[in-house]
Design a protein around this motif. Structure first.
Motif, mmCIF file in Angstrom:
data_model
loop_
_atom_site.group_PDB
_atom_site.id
_atom_site.type_symbol
_atom_site.label_atom_id
_atom_site.label_comp_id
_atom_site.label_asym_id
_atom_site.label_seq_id
_atom_site.Cartn_x
_atom_site.Cartn_y
_atom_site.Cartn_z
ATOM 1 N N GLU A 220 0.818 -1.211 0.000
ATOM 2 C CA GLU A 220 0.000 0.000 0.000
ATOM 3 C C GLU A 220 0.851 1.260 0.000
ATOM 4 O O GLU A 220 0.476 2.265 -0.588
ATOM 5 N N GLY B 242 4.249 1.380 -0.937
ATOM 6 C CA GLY B 242 5.355 1.364 -1.887
ATOM 7 C C GLY B 242 4.925 1.555 -3.323
ATOM 8 O O GLY B 242 3.752 1.816 -3.635
ATOM 9 N N ASN B 243 5.891 1.387 -4.213
ATOM 10 C CA ASN B 243 5.656 1.527 -5.646
ATOM 11 C C ASN B 243 5.380 0.203 -6.331
ATOM 12 O O ASN B 243 5.191 0.177 -7.541
ATOM 13 N N TYR B 244 5.377 -0.895 -5.572
ATOM 14 C CA TYR B 244 5.202 -2.211 -6.173
ATOM 15 C C TYR B 244 4.066 -2.942 -5.473
ATOM 16 O O TYR B 244 4.025 -3.011 -4.242
ATOM 17 N N ASN B 245 3.142 -3.495 -6.261
ATOM 18 C CA ASN B 245 1.994 -4.193 -5.706
ATOM 19 C C ASN B 245 1.965 -5.611 -6.271
ATOM 20 O O ASN B 245 1.637 -5.817 -7.445
ATOM 21 N N THR C 94 9.403 -8.248 -13.552
ATOM 22 C CA THR C 94 9.065 -6.912 -13.059
ATOM 23 C C THR C 94 9.932 -6.493 -11.880
ATOM 24 O O THR C 94 10.387 -5.363 -11.825
ATOM 25 N N SER D 269 13.292 -2.994 -11.657
ATOM 26 C CA SER D 269 13.450 -1.821 -10.792
ATOM 27 C C SER D 269 14.929 -1.584 -10.487
ATOM 28 O O SER D 269 15.688 -2.530 -10.284
ATOM 29 N N ASN E 67 15.924 -0.224 -7.802
ATOM 30 C CA ASN E 67 16.076 -0.342 -6.350
ATOM 31 C C ASN E 67 15.702 -1.732 -5.863
ATOM 32 O O ASN E 67 14.845 -1.895 -5.010
ATOM 33 N N ASP F 146 12.280 -1.197 -3.809
ATOM 34 C CA ASP F 146 12.000 0.147 -3.293
ATOM 35 C C ASP F 146 11.809 0.124 -1.778
ATOM 36 O O ASP F 146 10.848 0.678 -1.250
ATOM 37 N N THR G 199 10.815 -2.166 0.165
ATOM 38 C CA THR G 199 9.719 -3.008 0.653
ATOM 39 C C THR G 199 10.153 -4.464 0.485
ATOM 40 O O THR G 199 10.524 -4.872 -0.614
#
Length: 182
Positions: A106, A108-111, A123, A127, A129, A157, A159
């Motif tokens: 929720e 972060g940038n990755y779900n 995927t 990234s 990071n 990122d 997470t």
């Protein structure tokens, strides 16, 4: 693939995980597979023409679904669970299990819940990071056959997600001289 993903999960949950320094590698070939620090997806793609993903579970999981050794590697036990079977040229090669804290998804940038049938490595490792730590290895016996598995925490990122990978009997890790596609 003779067992269900839930049966493989039970076997993995009972495994005795070891650090790479403790683990006895059968060969340099096996070591290269288990110690891969980048995308295992990319390594598998080099061994086949078509890598596909069957998503078995893609949902928020209950605390009871998380083994104590898994919760030790994640700060939050309210996680999203994604379980898949990866197939190389229609042959099941790997059972994958990924846990990611819902709060991290929720914020972060990755779900992880949006991954669908795309291999995780495509995927996650795209990234800038992304980092892997807490690598652990094991060998389990399934129907009399020794199988390798690895588990690591991947940070995207900042997470964390916990990724467990069990190499099924027909996976390229068990072939001493794997053919690489051009």
């Amino acid at each position: 693939m003779n067992k269900s993903v839930s049966e493989y999960r039970k076997i993995i949950n009972q495994a005795q995980w070891q650090t790479p320094e403790q683990f006895q590698f059968a060969s340099e070939h096996v070591k290269q597979w288990l110690m891969e620090q980048g995308s295992l997806t990319h390594k598998l793609l080099q061994q086949c023409q078509n890598l596909t993903v069957d998503v078995v579970t893609n949902a928020q999981c209950q605390i009871a679904d998380i083994a104590p050794s898994e919760s030790e590697l994640l700060e939050d036990t309210h996680c999203w669970l994604r379980e898949v079977v990866l197939h190389g040229d229609s042959v099941p090669w790997l059972v994958g299990r990924t846990l990611m804290p819902v709060l991290g998804m929720e914020m972060g940038n990755y779900n992880l819940s949006h991954q669908g049938n795309t291999p995780l490595g495509e995927t996650v490792f795209a990234s800038q990071n992304t980092a892997r730590d807490a690598l652990e290895l094991t060998q389990v016996t399934v129907d009399g056959m020794p199988l390798y598995a690895r588990r690591s925490r991947i940070w995207v990122d900042q997470t964390p997600m916990l990724v467990t990978e069990l190499f099924l009997p027909d996976a390229p890790i068990y072939i001493a001289e794997s053919h690489e596609w051009s």
